[in-house]
Design a protein around this motif. Structure first.
Motif, PDB file in Angstrom:
ATOM      1  N   LEU A 109       0.834  -1.200   0.000  1.00  0.00           N
ATOM      2  CA  LEU A 109       0.000   0.000   0.000  1.00  0.00           C
ATOM      3  C   LEU A 109       0.870   1.251   0.000  1.00  0.00           C
ATOM      4  CD1 LEU A 109      -2.785   1.458   0.397  1.00  0.00           C
ATOM      5  CD2 LEU A 109      -2.423   1.172   2.863  1.00  0.00           C
ATOM      6  N   LEU A 110       0.678   2.116  -0.981  1.00  0.00           N
ATOM      7  CA  LEU A 110       1.351   3.421  -0.992  1.00  0.00           C
ATOM      8  C   LEU A 110       0.594   4.366  -0.081  1.00  0.00           C
ATOM      9  CD1 LEU A 110       3.401   5.481  -2.098  1.00  0.00           C
ATOM     10  CD2 LEU A 110       1.796   5.907  -3.981  1.00  0.00           C
ATOM     11  N   SER A 111       1.259   4.883   0.930  1.00  0.00           N
ATOM     12  CA  SER A 111       0.673   5.820   1.870  1.00  0.00           C
ATOM     13  C   SER A 111       1.491   7.113   1.833  1.00  0.00           C
ATOM     14  CB  SER A 111       0.633   5.197   3.270  1.00  0.00           C
ATOM     15  OG  SER A 111      -0.004   6.047   4.197  1.00  0.00           O
ATOM     16  N   ALA A 112       1.713   7.727   2.960  1.00  0.00           N
ATOM     17  CA  ALA A 112       2.448   8.991   3.001  1.00  0.00           C
ATOM     18  C   ALA A 112       3.095   9.182   4.359  1.00  0.00           C
ATOM     19  CB  ALA A 112       1.511  10.159   2.707  1.00  0.00           C
ATOM     20  N   TYR A 113       4.257   9.793   4.362  1.00  0.00           N
ATOM     21  CA  TYR A 113       4.902  10.139   5.623  1.00  0.00           C
ATOM     22  C   TYR A 113       4.001  11.118   6.390  1.00  0.00           C
ATOM     23  CZ  TYR A 113       8.314  11.870   8.967  1.00  0.00           C
ATOM     24  OH  TYR A 113       8.959  12.213  10.123  1.00  0.00           O
ATOM     25  N   GLY A 114       3.790  10.844   7.666  1.00  0.00           N
ATOM     26  CA  GLY A 114       2.918  11.690   8.475  1.00  0.00           C
ATOM     27  C   GLY A 114       1.496  11.199   8.562  1.00  0.00           C
ATOM     28  N   ALA A 115       1.168  10.141   7.827  1.00  0.00           N
ATOM     29  CA  ALA A 115      -0.204   9.633   7.861  1.00  0.00           C
ATOM     30  C   ALA A 115      -0.553   9.012   9.206  1.00  0.00           C
ATOM     31  CB  ALA A 115      -0.423   8.604   6.749  1.00  0.00           C
ATOM     32  N   ASP A 116       0.446   8.658  10.000  1.00  0.00           N
ATOM     33  CA  ASP A 116       0.169   8.086  11.318  1.00  0.00           C
ATOM     34  C   ASP A 116      -0.175   9.150  12.350  1.00  0.00           C
ATOM     35  OD1 ASP A 116       2.787   9.032  11.190  1.00  0.00           O
ATOM     36  OD2 ASP A 116       3.465   7.687  12.775  1.00  0.00           O
ATOM     37  N   GLN A 117       0.049  10.423  12.012  1.00  0.00           N
ATOM     38  CA  GLN A 117      -0.287  11.502  12.947  1.00  0.00           C
ATOM     39  C   GLN A 117      -0.718  12.757  12.180  1.00  0.00           C
ATOM     40  OE1 GLN A 117       3.165  12.440  15.315  1.00  0.00           O
ATOM     41  NE2 GLN A 117       4.548  11.561  13.806  1.00  0.00           N
ATOM     42  N   PRO A 118      -1.864  12.665  11.505  1.00  0.00           N
ATOM     43  CA  PRO A 118      -2.332  13.790  10.688  1.00  0.00           C
ATOM     44  C   PRO A 118      -2.615  15.052  11.482  1.00  0.00           C
ATOM     45  CG  PRO A 118      -4.016  12.074  10.852  1.00  0.00           C
ATOM     46  CD  PRO A 118      -2.758  11.499  11.404  1.00  0.00           C
ATOM     47  N   ASN A 119      -2.908  14.909  12.760  1.00  0.00           N
ATOM     48  CA  ASN A 119      -3.179  16.093  13.569  1.00  0.00           C
ATOM     49  C   ASN A 119      -1.959  16.988  13.723  1.00  0.00           C
ATOM     50  OD1 ASN A 119      -5.979  15.572  14.428  1.00  0.00           O
ATOM     51  ND2 ASN A 119      -5.090  13.755  15.345  1.00  0.00           N
ATOM     52  N   ALA A 120      -0.778  16.427  13.534  1.00  0.00           N
ATOM     53  CA  ALA A 120       0.452  17.190  13.695  1.00  0.00           C
ATOM     54  C   ALA A 120       0.856  17.919  12.416  1.00  0.00           C
ATOM     55  CB  ALA A 120       1.590  16.258  14.129  1.00  0.00           C
ATOM     56  N   TYR A 146       0.879  -7.477   4.675  1.00  0.00           N
ATOM     57  CA  TYR A 146       0.900  -6.155   4.061  1.00  0.00           C
ATOM     58  C   TYR A 146       2.254  -5.490   4.254  1.00  0.00           C
ATOM     59  CZ  TYR A 146       0.618  -4.194   8.775  1.00  0.00           C
ATOM     60  OH  TYR A 146       0.898  -3.858  10.075  1.00  0.00           O
ATOM     61  N   THR A 147       2.544  -4.532   3.374  1.00  0.00           N
ATOM     62  CA  THR A 147       3.641  -3.603   3.558  1.00  0.00           C
ATOM     63  C   THR A 147       3.111  -2.217   3.201  1.00  0.00           C
ATOM     64  OG1 THR A 147       5.246  -5.291   2.871  1.00  0.00           O
ATOM     65  CG2 THR A 147       6.010  -2.995   2.926  1.00  0.00           C
ATOM     66  N   ILE A 148       3.282  -1.267   4.102  1.00  0.00           N
ATOM     67  CA  ILE A 148       2.843   0.111   3.865  1.00  0.00           C
ATOM     68  C   ILE A 148       4.073   0.956   3.587  1.00  0.00           C
ATOM     69  CG2 ILE A 148       1.605   2.095   4.792  1.00  0.00           C
ATOM     70  CD1 ILE A 148       0.227   0.151   6.758  1.00  0.00           C
ATOM     71  N   ILE A 149       4.088   1.635   2.447  1.00  0.00           N
ATOM     72  CA  ILE A 149       5.219   2.469   2.053  1.00  0.00           C
ATOM     73  C   ILE A 149       4.836   3.936   2.235  1.00  0.00           C
ATOM     74  CG2 ILE A 149       6.836   3.071   0.204  1.00  0.00           C
ATOM     75  CD1 ILE A 149       7.052   0.174   1.147  1.00  0.00           C
ATOM     76  N   CYS A 150       5.595   4.658   3.054  1.00  0.00           N
ATOM     77  CA  CYS A 150       5.272   6.041   3.410  1.00  0.00           C
ATOM     78  C   CYS A 150       6.407   6.978   3.003  1.00  0.00           C
ATOM     79  CB  CYS A 150       5.018   6.155   4.907  1.00  0.00           C
ATOM     80  SG  CYS A 150       3.712   5.071   5.517  1.00  0.00           S
ATOM     81  N   PRO A 151       6.373   7.487   1.780  1.00  0.00           N
ATOM     82  CA  PRO A 151       7.430   8.404   1.362  1.00  0.00           C
ATOM     83  C   PRO A 151       7.220   9.816   1.910  1.00  0.00           C
ATOM     84  CG  PRO A 151       5.882   8.041  -0.433  1.00  0.00           C
ATOM     85  CD  PRO A 151       5.447   7.155   0.705  1.00  0.00           C
ATOM     86  N   VAL A 152       8.330  10.522   2.094  1.00  0.00           N
ATOM     87  CA  VAL A 152       8.267  11.952   2.384  1.00  0.00           C
ATOM     88  C   VAL A 152       7.829  12.663   1.105  1.00  0.00           C
ATOM     89  CG1 VAL A 152      10.008  11.807   4.205  1.00  0.00           C
ATOM     90  CG2 VAL A 152      10.731  12.220   1.833  1.00  0.00           C
ATOM     91  N   THR A 153       7.981  13.963   1.015  1.00  0.00           N
ATOM     92  CA  THR A 153       7.554  14.718  -0.165  1.00  0.00           C
ATOM     93  C   THR A 153       8.163  14.127  -1.435  1.00  0.00           C
ATOM     94  OG1 THR A 153       7.361  16.741   1.143  1.00  0.00           O
ATOM     95  CG2 THR A 153       7.515  16.981  -1.257  1.00  0.00           C
ATOM     96  N   ILE A 154       7.302  13.793  -2.387  1.00  0.00           N
ATOM     97  CA  ILE A 154       7.743  13.156  -3.628  1.00  0.00           C
ATOM     98  C   ILE A 154       8.000  14.231  -4.685  1.00  0.00           C
ATOM     99  CG2 ILE A 154       7.110  11.528  -5.447  1.00  0.00           C
ATOM    100  CD1 ILE A 154       5.263  10.168  -3.378  1.00  0.00           C
ATOM    101  N   VAL A 155       9.143  14.130  -5.358  1.00  0.00           N
ATOM    102  CA  VAL A 155       9.531  15.139  -6.343  1.00  0.00           C
ATOM    103  C   VAL A 155       9.843  14.481  -7.687  1.00  0.00           C
ATOM    104  CG1 VAL A 155      10.374  16.807  -4.657  1.00  0.00           C
ATOM    105  CG2 VAL A 155      11.920  15.033  -5.513  1.00  0.00           C
ATOM    106  N   ASP A 156       9.681  15.258  -8.747  1.00  0.00           N
ATOM    107  CA  ASP A 156       9.995  14.796 -10.097  1.00  0.00           C
ATOM    108  C   ASP A 156      11.449  15.145 -10.397  1.00  0.00           C
ATOM    109  OD1 ASP A 156      10.035  13.976 -12.695  1.00  0.00           O
ATOM    110  OD2 ASP A 156       8.723  15.563 -13.473  1.00  0.00           O
ATOM    111  N   GLU A 157      12.331  14.320  -9.898  1.00  0.00           N
ATOM    112  CA  GLU A 157      13.768  14.509 -10.060  1.00  0.00           C
ATOM    113  C   GLU A 157      14.407  13.175 -10.433  1.00  0.00           C
ATOM    114  OE1 GLU A 157      15.323  16.172  -6.472  1.00  0.00           O
ATOM    115  OE2 GLU A 157      14.340  18.127  -6.759  1.00  0.00           O
ATOM    116  N   PRO A 158      15.643  13.185 -10.935  1.00  0.00           N
ATOM    117  CA  PRO A 158      16.299  11.925 -11.296  1.00  0.00           C
ATOM    118  C   PRO A 158      16.426  10.979 -10.106  1.00  0.00           C
ATOM    119  CG  PRO A 158      17.488  13.792 -12.225  1.00  0.00           C
ATOM    120  CD  PRO A 158      16.458  14.361 -11.301  1.00  0.00           C
ATOM    121  N   SER A 159      16.366   9.696 -10.401  1.00  0.00           N
ATOM    122  CA  SER A 159      16.519   8.678  -9.366  1.00  0.00           C
ATOM    123  C   SER A 159      17.929   8.694  -8.801  1.00  0.00           C
ATOM    124  CB  SER A 159      16.231   7.303  -9.959  1.00  0.00           C
ATOM    125  OG  SER A 159      16.653   6.275  -9.097  1.00  0.00           O
ATOM    126  N   LYS A 160      18.040   8.528  -7.486  1.00  0.00           N
ATOM    127  CA  LYS A 160      19.344   8.354  -6.850  1.00  0.00           C
ATOM    128  C   LYS A 160      19.686   6.871  -6.698  1.00  0.00           C
ATOM    129  CE  LYS A 160      20.957  10.650  -3.481  1.00  0.00           C
ATOM    130  NZ  LYS A 160      21.202  11.247  -2.145  1.00  0.00           N
TER     131      LYS A 160
END
Length: 235
Positions: A109-120, A146-160
């Motif tokens: 599951l693609l999620s998002a960094y901070g989804a575990d504490q949206p109030n913050a 399951y595996t939940i993947i929580c990326p920080v801000t996603i940007v359109d930049e070259p892969s590292k």
């Protein structure tokens, strides 16, 4: 392996599908019939869905017979409230229900960094993170592998090709990660049993992706269930 990619027309989902189609039997569930030929050329079996009227039916149809399901449908943090509710919450939950019914071996599951504490989070991110929080909690209680993947801000930049990954990522303020690296993490998670039951936060870093995802090799026990401890309460 037979793999269903939900959200395959998104930037990340499309990258995941292209990668997996080289070595797996991939089915793409997409919203736009005019894209069917394009996705078939990538090597995918394609099913189209009108998410407004036939979501539950088509998700169950698409999930039948699959070994794994990748849920990458998202409106993104900038999406409208309607799209966020539809994609980040409803599509995800329907896919989780279908995967459970069909006894799918693994769901990523693609999620998002901070989804575990949206109030913050800043107010403008609350709806997005709250919807992801709900989907995260739903899959944590599903009984699925399951595996939940929580990326920080996603940007359109070259892969590292290198990241930092943790079940509780530190120093994430201002951190970013490329769309391609997020897609690579999702694809790499598919066959990794050491990631079962984990909610993983990721950012761009200096560790090769497969090494960063080797939690089991490092002897790190899966925490699991974090989302349920931090329920959103903003009115």
């Amino acid at each position: 392996m037979k793999v269903l990619v939900i959200g395959a027309t998104g930037k990340i989902g499309k990258r995941v599908l292209k990668s997996l189609a080289k070595t797996h039997q991939v089915t793409a569930l997409i919203r736009y019939p005019e894209l069917q030929a394009e996705y078939e050329k990538m090597g995918a079996h394609v099913l189209t869905v009108d998410v407004e009227t036939e979501l539950e039916k088509k998700v169950h149809e698409a999930t039948s017979g699959q070994d794994a399901v990748i849920i990458a449908a998202t409106a993104g943090a900038d999406g409208s409230s309607t799209e966020i509710e539809l994609l980040d919450r409803n599509v995800a939950m329907n896919a989780i229900d279908a995967a459970k019914k069909e006894r799918v071996r693994h769901v990523v599951l693609l999620s998002a960094y901070g989804a575990d504490q949206p109030n913050a989070a800043p107010k403008e991110l609350f709806n997005f993170l709250s919807a992801n929080n709900a989907a995260d909690e739903y899959i944590e209680h599903s009984g699925l592998n399951y595996t939940i993947i929580c990326p920080v801000t996603i940007v359109d930049e070259p892969s590292k090709g290198s990241i930092e990954a943790s079940e509780d990522l530190n120093d994430a303020d201002g951190a970013t990660i490329s769309e391609t690296d997020v897609a690579t993490v999702i694809a790499a998670s598919l066959d990794n049993r050491g990631l079962y039951g984990r909610r993983i936060e990721i950012k761009s870093g200096s560790t090769p992706i497969n090494e960063a995802l080797d939690f089991e090799g490092r002897g790190e026990v899966a925490k699991g269930g974090r989302t349920t401890l931090r329920r959103p309460q903003r009115s």
